[in-house]
Write a protein that holds these residues in place. Structure first.
Motif, PDB file in Angstrom:
ATOM      1  N   PRO A  29      16.324  -7.237  -1.822  1.00 48.76           N
ATOM      2  CA  PRO A  29      17.563  -6.911  -2.537  1.00 48.76           C
ATOM      3  C   PRO A  29      17.457  -5.752  -3.507  1.00 48.76           C
ATOM      4  N   THR A  30      16.326  -5.562  -4.173  1.00 45.02           N
ATOM      5  CA  THR A  30      16.235  -4.519  -5.206  1.00 45.02           C
ATOM      6  C   THR A  30      15.508  -3.266  -4.731  1.00 45.02           C
ATOM      7  N   GLU A  31      15.356  -3.110  -3.424  1.00 46.69           N
ATOM      8  CA  GLU A  31      14.639  -1.944  -2.895  1.00 46.69           C
ATOM      9  C   GLU A  31      15.311  -0.640  -3.319  1.00 46.69           C
ATOM     10  N   LEU A  32      14.484   0.336  -3.661  1.00 54.07           N
ATOM     11  CA  LEU A  32      14.968   1.650  -4.100  1.00 54.07           C
ATOM     12  C   LEU A  32      14.606   2.720  -3.080  1.00 54.07           C
ATOM     13  N   PHE A  33      15.549   3.630  -2.842  1.00 56.26           N
ATOM     14  CA  PHE A  33      15.328   4.724  -1.898  1.00 56.26           C
ATOM     15  C   PHE A  33      15.431   6.082  -2.593  1.00 56.26           C
ATOM     16  N   ASP A  34      15.397   6.062  -3.920  1.00 54.74           N
ATOM     17  CA  ASP A  34      15.582   7.282  -4.692  1.00 54.74           C
ATOM     18  C   ASP A  34      14.257   7.742  -5.307  1.00 54.74           C
ATOM     19  N   GLU A  35      14.364   8.648  -6.284  1.00 56.77           N
ATOM     20  CA  GLU A  35      13.152   9.184  -6.913  1.00 56.77           C
ATOM     21  C   GLU A  35      12.401   8.130  -7.723  1.00 56.77           C
ATOM     22  N   VAL A  36      13.104   7.115  -8.227  1.00 58.60           N
ATOM     23  CA  VAL A  36      12.421   6.042  -8.952  1.00 58.60           C
ATOM     24  C   VAL A  36      11.538   5.246  -7.990  1.00 58.60           C
ATOM     25  N   GLY A  37      12.075   4.949  -6.807  1.00 54.95           N
ATOM     26  CA  GLY A  37      11.277   4.256  -5.798  1.00 54.95           C
ATOM     27  C   GLY A  37      10.056   5.061  -5.397  1.00 54.95           C
TER      28      GLY A  37
ATOM     29  N   ARG B   1       4.065   0.635   1.006  1.00 55.60           N
ATOM     30  CA  ARG B   1       4.877  -0.493   0.586  1.00 55.60           C
ATOM     31  C   ARG B   1       6.259  -0.032   0.157  1.00 55.60           C
ATOM     32  N   ARG B   2       7.245  -0.845   0.417  1.00 47.59           N
ATOM     33  CA  ARG B   2       8.603  -0.614  -0.078  1.00 47.59           C
ATOM     34  C   ARG B   2       8.625  -1.001  -1.557  1.00 47.59           C
ATOM     35  N   CYS B   3       9.339  -0.242  -2.373  1.00 49.69           N
ATOM     36  CA  CYS B   3       9.310  -0.458  -3.818  1.00 49.69           C
ATOM     37  C   CYS B   3      10.717  -0.653  -4.375  1.00 49.69           C
ATOM     38  N   GLY B   4      10.824  -1.441  -5.433  1.00 52.86           N
ATOM     39  CA  GLY B   4      12.114  -1.675  -6.080  1.00 52.86           C
ATOM     40  C   GLY B   4      11.954  -2.235  -7.471  1.00 52.86           C
ATOM     41  N   TRP B   5      13.074  -2.428  -8.138  1.00 54.87           N
ATOM     42  CA  TRP B   5      13.079  -2.977  -9.494  1.00 54.87           C
ATOM     43  C   TRP B   5      12.589  -4.421  -9.505  1.00 54.87           C
ATOM     44  N   PHE B   6      12.152  -4.864 -10.656  1.00 53.03           N
ATOM     45  CA  PHE B   6      11.710  -6.244 -10.840  1.00 53.03           C
ATOM     46  C   PHE B   6      12.871  -7.193 -10.553  1.00 53.03           C
ATOM     47  N   ASP B   7      12.611  -8.202  -9.719  1.00 47.71           N
ATOM     48  CA  ASP B   7      13.627  -9.184  -9.336  1.00 47.71           C
ATOM     49  C   ASP B   7      13.283 -10.518  -9.991  1.00 47.71           C
ATOM     50  N   ALA B   8      13.922 -10.774 -11.121  1.00 47.07           N
ATOM     51  CA  ALA B   8      13.646 -12.006 -11.865  1.00 47.07           C
ATOM     52  C   ALA B   8      14.130 -13.237 -11.127  1.00 47.07           C
TER      53      ALA B   8
ATOM     54  N   GLN C 268      12.729   6.512 -18.163  1.00 47.32           N
ATOM     55  CA  GLN C 268      13.636   6.475 -19.313  1.00 47.32           C
ATOM     56  C   GLN C 268      14.427   5.178 -19.388  1.00 47.32           C
ATOM     57  N   THR C 269      14.864   4.702 -18.236  1.00 47.23           N
ATOM     58  CA  THR C 269      15.642   3.467 -18.173  1.00 47.23           C
ATOM     59  C   THR C 269      15.037   2.541 -17.127  1.00 47.23           C
ATOM     60  N   LEU C 270      14.952   1.265 -17.463  1.00 50.97           N
ATOM     61  CA  LEU C 270      14.443   0.253 -16.547  1.00 50.97           C
ATOM     62  C   LEU C 270      15.550  -0.732 -16.204  1.00 50.97           C
ATOM     63  N   LYS C 271      15.460  -1.295 -15.008  1.00 54.89           N
ATOM     64  CA  LYS C 271      16.422  -2.314 -14.598  1.00 54.89           C
ATOM     65  C   LYS C 271      15.683  -3.574 -14.166  1.00 54.89           C
ATOM     66  N   ILE C 272      16.282  -4.718 -14.483  1.00 60.17           N
ATOM     67  CA  ILE C 272      15.774  -6.010 -14.043  1.00 60.17           C
ATOM     68  C   ILE C 272      16.910  -6.732 -13.332  1.00 60.17           C
ATOM     69  N   CYS C 273      16.638  -7.214 -12.121  1.00 55.33           N
ATOM     70  CA  CYS C 273      17.638  -8.002 -11.403  1.00 55.33           C
ATOM     71  C   CYS C 273      17.644  -9.422 -11.970  1.00 55.33           C
TER      72      CYS C 273
ATOM     73  N   GLU D 287      20.319  -5.809 -15.235  1.00 51.09           N
ATOM     74  CA  GLU D 287      20.364  -5.652 -16.682  1.00 51.09           C
ATOM     75  C   GLU D 287      19.500  -4.431 -17.007  1.00 51.09           C
ATOM     76  N   GLU D 288      20.025  -3.518 -17.800  1.00 47.35           N
ATOM     77  CA  GLU D 288      19.290  -2.304 -18.120  1.00 47.35           C
ATOM     78  C   GLU D 288      18.564  -2.430 -19.450  1.00 47.35           C
ATOM     79  N   MET D 289      17.398  -1.798 -19.519  1.00 51.21           N
ATOM     80  CA  MET D 289      16.603  -1.796 -20.739  1.00 51.21           C
ATOM     81  C   MET D 289      16.046  -0.391 -20.953  1.00 51.21           C
ATOM     82  N   ASP D 290      15.743  -0.069 -22.186  1.00 52.73           N
ATOM     83  CA  ASP D 290      15.116   1.209 -22.484  1.00 52.73           C
ATOM     84  C   ASP D 290      13.675   1.211 -21.983  1.00 52.73           C
ATOM     85  N   GLY D 291      13.252   2.359 -21.422  1.00 52.37           N
ATOM     86  CA  GLY D 291      11.863   2.519 -21.037  1.00 52.37           C
ATOM     87  C   GLY D 291      11.043   3.030 -22.207  1.00 52.37           C
ATOM     88  N   TRP D 292       9.854   3.537 -21.928  1.00 55.21           N
ATOM     89  CA  TRP D 292       8.986   4.056 -22.988  1.00 55.21           C
ATOM     90  C   TRP D 292       8.253   5.289 -22.457  1.00 55.21           C
TER      91      TRP D 292
END
Length: 428
Positions: free
Chosen positions: A277-285, A303-310, A337-342, A370-375
């Motif tokens: 569900p959270t797979e990314l196909f962009d520059e973040v992935g 490996r396929r990569c995506g945001w953290f899926d809680a 800069q920005t992180l997302k959590i499913c 849900e978006e969060m600030d990165g570091w």
């Protein structure tokens, strides 16, 4: 002192190898309890990198290591792995390695069948082609050849005949020639003395270990979401990967599992086909894949990569009774800069907080983020909590809240010592 069971809480490749190696320092015995040589654990110790598939990670530490009855064993691969690691200075002897005498064998005909099926399939599962699935099929079909059969030629001949009666029509249907039973018998007889040197009733060895009060580390392979019952079926492995299998796959009772530690990557990856569900196909992935060096240990596949899926990890926590998690690869998120959590999904206009069993429903899921600030600061190599940026600490705390389990270990690089310990599972 508690025993510890380590499992992947996503789709595998969460960094179990490093954590199991790290925990092996605190254990007396390490046990593999499921899977085959489709599993890959990479251990980095000083300037040495060890890549293990069948051997329990404890062999690197010189700890008694057990391949349990729940493991499907390719005997030729096992010997080649023993030989390879010997070339790196780790000598495997029967005093160090115990192979369950009731473990089932992966044979060349299993590999043939696995590869032919995958090649012929219009909708591929994405197996490694190493014969693990067909070997488990023969196990539950009660026609498998087990380790103990290698010392009984009469039984071996009869079992090969029974096995070929099943495989011959399967091979014909896939355009494969009949398997040569005489050749298989000769191959097994040639390898038998080398394999039987390690064979013992593993359950009896482990029962003695448990009664003596020594600490056992149960090492899982793959991940909970690849469990044949509870994973994204049919895009799963052919064994049970949840923590409950530690008992059945080792021969010890369920009370022996102890503290269940789930290994969780700070983002999500999977190899092969199946829903994500959270797979990314962009520059973040691309960033996650490149910085995280996301290539399979066994196959080398990207490996396929995506945001953290809680939501997925929360499901694994429930299915395996996970008491705490080890969060790995936090450093891969550095600089985003920005992180997302499913936090859950939308399905047909309604909110759900779990992965449904149906393929159609899984394909229709829309992740709720849900978006969060990165570091911008580096977390690589951090060894204390205070070394982490405030935003990274906030991210870890939010992960804990969403999955319903505490982070007890935090890994900040592939190096063994780059680990932050909040709570020792063996002391629980």
């Amino acid at each position: 002192m508690a025993n510890v069971t380590v499992i992947g809480a996503q789709w595998g490749d969460e960094g179990k190898g490093k954590l199991v190696d790290w925990l092996s320092n605190r254990a007396d015995v390490v046990v593999r309890f499921q899977g085959g040589h489709n599993a890959g654990h990479t251990l980095v110790v000083g300037d040495q990198t060890y890549k293990l598939s069948l051997l329990p990670s404890g062999v690197v530490q010189g700890k008694l290591s057990v391949i349990g009855n729940g493991v499907a064993v390719d005997p030729w691969h096992l010997l080649s792995e023993i030989e390879k690691i010997a070339g790196q200075g780790i000598v495997i002897t029967p005093d160090l390695l115990v192979l369950a005498d009731n473990a089932c064998l992966i044979l060349p005909l299993h590999r043939d069948l696995d590869q032919a099926r995958e090649a012929a399939a219009t909708k591929k599962i994405g197996t490694t082609g190493r014969g693990i699935g067909p070997a488990y099929e023969d196990k539950v079909g009660r026609r498998a050849i087990r380790v103990a059969d290698l010392e009984d030629r009469e039984a071996l001949v009869a079992k090969i005949d029974r096995l070929l009666a099943h495989h011959t029509p399967l091979r014909a249907g896939l355009g494969l020639p009949p398997a040569d039973g005489d050749a298989l018998l000769a191959e097994l007889e040639a390898i038998a003395p080398k394999i039987l040197a390690y064979a013992k009733p593993a359950w009896l060895t482990l029962d003695e270990v448990a009664k003596s009060g020594r600490r056992i580390l149960f090492e899982g392979a793959q991940g909970a979401l690849l469990d044949v019952d509870h994973g994204t079926y049919p895009y799963v492995t052919s064994s049970n990967t949840v923590a409950g299998q530690a008992a059945a796959g080792s021969g010890l009772g369920p009370r022996s599992a102890g503290f269940v530690l789930g290994i969780v990557k700070a983002y999500t990856t999977r190899v092969g086909e199946g829903p994500f569900p959270t797979e990314l196909f962009d520059e973040v992935g691309q960033h996650l894949g490149t910085v995280g060096r996301e290539f399979g240990t066994v196959t080398g596949r990207a490996r396929r990569c995506g945001w953290f899926d809680a939501a997925l990890v929360r499901q694994s926590v429930a299915l395996s009774g996970i008491a705490g998690v080890a969060l790995t690869k936090l450093d891969v998120l550095d600089g985003l800069q920005t992180l997302k959590i499913c936090t859950g999904y939308r399905l047909d206009g309604r909110d759900i907080g779990y992965l449904p069993a149906g393929l159609k429903a899984q394909a229709a899921l829309e992740p709720v983020y849900e978006e969060m600030d990165g570091w911008s600061e580096s977390t690589q190599g951090a060894r204390t909590w205070k070394d982490l940026p405030a935003a990274a600490v906030k991210y870890v705390r939010r992960v804990e809240e969403l999955i319903g389990a505490p982070v007890v270990l935090l890994s900040t690089s592939p190096e063994r010592d780059d680990t932050i310990l909040m709570r020792d599972p063996f002391q629980d």
